[in-house]
Design an enzyme around this catalytic site. Structure first.
Site, PDB file in Angstrom:
ATOM      1  N   ASP A 144       0.754  -1.275  -0.195  1.00 36.56           N
ATOM      2  CA  ASP A 144       0.179  -0.131   0.188  1.00 36.56           C
ATOM      3  C   ASP A 144       0.847   1.310   0.183  1.00 36.56           C
ATOM      4  O   ASP A 144       1.834   1.399   0.515  1.00 36.56           O
ATOM      5  CB  ASP A 144      -0.687   0.130   1.355  1.00 36.56           C
ATOM      6  CG  ASP A 144      -1.599  -1.302   1.353  1.00 36.56           C
ATOM      7  OD1 ASP A 144      -2.329  -2.425   0.001  1.00 36.56           O
ATOM      8  OD2 ASP A 144      -2.354  -1.764   2.211  1.00 36.56           O
ATOM      9  N   ARG A 145       0.161   2.911  -1.033  1.00 35.12           N
ATOM     10  CA  ARG A 145       1.112   3.085  -0.186  1.00 35.12           C
ATOM     11  C   ARG A 145       1.682   3.766   0.906  1.00 35.12           C
ATOM     12  O   ARG A 145       3.094   4.608   0.672  1.00 35.12           O
ATOM     13  CB  ARG A 145       0.352   4.417  -1.176  1.00 35.12           C
ATOM     14  CG  ARG A 145       0.643   5.995  -1.246  1.00 35.12           C
ATOM     15  CD  ARG A 145      -0.749   7.272  -0.937  1.00 35.12           C
ATOM     16  NE  ARG A 145      -0.983   6.940  -2.226  1.00 35.12           N
ATOM     17  CZ  ARG A 145      -0.731   8.236  -3.284  1.00 35.12           C
ATOM     18  NH1 ARG A 145       0.307   9.076  -3.374  1.00 35.12           N
ATOM     19  NH2 ARG A 145      -1.610   8.158  -4.110  1.00 35.12           N
TER      20      ARG A 145
END
Length: 215
Positions: A56-57
């Site tokens: 995830d970012r």
């Protein structure tokens, strides 16, 4: 430059310590992503390396990239067959019951006009299993090690929030949000037939230390 974040490198594999805030896939708004750094990660090859999995970012840590298509296919198979060992570290908002355990909660995708899309526990969803172990408790927060056996989208984040009742600190979807998400892919081990395994460890980021947690 991500060239300074290399944890493992050989002729077919590259593992980087992905910084928090850098998306693996190019965002719709065209802002900076991993793609913008790939030219600097060729290390003498003509071809760009390709991410084998996703983080995830806001999650930092070990990200595996392949350096040729044949290796990419083998690495993907290793992930799909559950042969890859992954270890994550997280600070949770709250204290789970118990010292350790195995979370077995299938996950499905849901979407609403108000909240957009998210993952949630769903008996009809895809199987998801995550081992966990409590490392430390401080000021109403807990430092937890996660060892996922499957690789579903947002798996650790949903399992922490729904099953342990303690979302990841800074999680903008399943928690209260904040400046930093305290979730880190600390180590990755990928077996290879006829070769030494890929083993990488990413140091604990400064944002964990600033929150009062160290190994």
């Amino acid at each position: 430059m991500l060239a300074n974040h290399v944890l493992f490198l050989d002729g077919e594999a590259l593992v980087i310590d992905k910084p928090a805030g850098l998306p693996v896939d190019r965002p719709r708004d065209g802002s900076i992503s991993l793609e913008n750094h790939l030219d600097g990660l060729k290390f003498g090859f003509k071809r760009w390396p390709v991410a084998v999995h996703r983080l995830d970012r806001d999650t930092s840590g070990c990200l595996l990239l392949s350096r040729n298509p044949k290796a990419h296919a083998r690495f993907q198979q290793a992930f799909e067959q559950g042969l890859v060992r992954k270890r994550y570290l997280a600070v949770l908002e709250g204290i789970p019951e118990g010292e350790s355990g195995m979370i077995d909660l299938a996950l499905g995708k849901t979407s609403t006009a108000e909240d957009g899309w998210r993952m949630r526990g769903d008996p009809a969803g895809k199987a998801a299993r995550t081992g966990w172990r409590l490392l430390e408790v401080r000021d109403g927060r807990s430092f937890v090690e996660f060892t996922p056996e499957t690789g579903r989208t947002h798996q650790i984040r949903v399992h922490a929030a729904e099953v342990l009742g303690a979302p990841v600190v800074g999680d903008p979807i399943y928690g209260s949000g904040g400046k930093h998400s305290l979730l880190h892919a600390a180590s990755l081990t990928v077996p290879r037939e006829g070769k030494d395994p890929i083993i990488a460890e990413a140091p604990l980021p400064a944002r964990f230390v600033e929150a009062g947690f160290t190994l």
